[in-house]
Design an enzyme around this catalytic site. Structure first.
Site, PDB file in Angstrom:
ATOM      1  CG  HIS A 114      -2.162  -0.722   1.070  1.00 58.17           C
ATOM      2  ND1 HIS A 114      -3.467  -0.630   0.448  1.00 58.17           N
ATOM      3  CD2 HIS A 114      -2.311  -2.095   1.505  1.00 58.17           C
ATOM      4  CE1 HIS A 114      -4.307  -1.284   0.519  1.00 58.17           C
ATOM      5  NE2 HIS A 114      -3.816  -2.344   1.296  1.00 58.17           N
TER       6      HIS A 114
ATOM      7  CG  ASP B  97      -7.027  -3.038   1.697  1.00 64.23           C
ATOM      8  OD1 ASP B  97      -6.275  -3.980   0.879  1.00 64.23           O
ATOM      9  OD2 ASP B  97      -6.282  -2.634   2.735  1.00 64.23           O
TER      10      ASP B  97
ATOM     11  CD  GLU C 141      -4.930  -9.028   3.221  1.00 60.19           C
ATOM     12  OE1 GLU C 141      -4.770  -8.000   2.467  1.00 60.19           O
ATOM     13  OE2 GLU C 141      -4.154  -8.967   4.296  1.00 60.19           O
TER      14      GLU C 141
ATOM     15  CG  HIS D  73      -4.187  -6.668  -0.848  1.00 60.28           C
ATOM     16  ND1 HIS D  73      -3.608  -6.180   0.183  1.00 60.28           N
ATOM     17  CD2 HIS D  73      -3.366  -6.835  -1.842  1.00 60.28           C
ATOM     18  CE1 HIS D  73      -2.343  -5.878  -0.257  1.00 60.28           C
ATOM     19  NE2 HIS D  73      -1.990  -6.269  -1.590  1.00 60.28           N
TER      20      HIS D  73
END
Length: 264
Positions: A149, A156, A238, A241
């Protein structure tokens, strides 16, 4: 003689005071600024819903996170354009993207690391990591000292049916429910049911976990296929993500705060 010494001492004191008053104050180091390749997502696509979790206490730390000055999504321009492309495809399906987090400054990641090292702080365990011991968060890969990130091309996010009804705010101290429970039991979210909540530290959050079936799996595939078509790659651990590729800054981790001022 005594009067002369007194006058001399007074003059010295006045001279020192004058120097202290006129001397420039030590200035704090200026905050780093974002490179021109970064933009506010809202300036590129104002239709994408933004629910920036880390500026609120409703996250796995239980407190607002360092570096989040405003509830806004900042990303690289390339990633923002790709999000706009994805959004157009979702809008045609009666859906909208909703971002939980975008660019994340290194100071926020450092905040996560400090929190993870404090094994006494378990205030949000019942929701975000009920089946994982906190001393396992590093070893199991849920917390790391570096995050994609911070490079600016990772987001996200989820998808929300239109019209997008607001999600009620979290009330600190309210009873917590496991992030992997039935949708009706989890903290309310206006998104499609993905089988777990956002930031659920559990293997059920793995995008293709075989235990996620039926409509929950179909919803994850809606998000996955729409994002892949726009040039994003999912992190398999995830479901929320995604990283736009090629990344604008594949090897650089930024630390400017999240605010409009960082973009000027």
């Amino acid at each position: 003689m005594r009067r002369t010494k007194t006058r001399g001492l007074a003059a010295a004191v006045m001279s020192l005071l004058t120097c202290l008053l006129v001397a420039p104050a030590a200035s704090a180091d200026p905050e780093p600024k974002a490179p021109p390749e970064f933009v506010a997502l809202r300036d590129v696509d104002p239709t994408i819903v933004q629910e920036i979790r880390y500026i609120t206490p409703h996250n796995f730390t239980g407190a607002p996170v360092d570096g989040y000055r405003q509830p806004m999504c900042i990303v690289t321009r390339d990633a923002a354009r790709a999000l706009h492309k994805a959004q157009l495809s979702f809008l045609r399906q009666g859906l909208t993207l909703k971002v939980y987090d975008c660019y994340r400054p290194q100071r926020a990641v450092d905040n996560f690391v400090r929190w993870a090292e404090d094994l006494s702080d378990l205030r949000m365990k019942a929701e975000f990591y009920p089946r994982v011991e906190k001393d396992r968060l590093f070893a199991d890969g849920y917390i790391a000292a570096k995050s994609g990130h911070s490079r600016g091309s990772t987001v996200d996010l989820t998808v929300v049916p239109l019209p997008a009804l607001p999600t009620r705010p979290y009330r600190p101290g309210e009873p917590l429910k496991p992030c992997y429970g039935p949708k009706a039991d989890r903290f309310p979210d206006n998104s499609l049911d993905m089988g777990t909540g956002f930031d659920c530290f559990d293997t059920l959050a793995h995008t293709l976990d075989p235990r996620i079936q039926g409509q929950q799996r179909a919803n994850r595939m809606i998000l996955l296929h729409g994002m892949e078509a726009a040039g994003f790659k999912n992190l398999p651990e995830e479901w929320w993500h995604y990283t736009y590729q090629p990344e604008t800054f594949p090897d650089t981790y930024f630390n400017f705060p999240i605010s409009r001022r960082s973009l000027t």
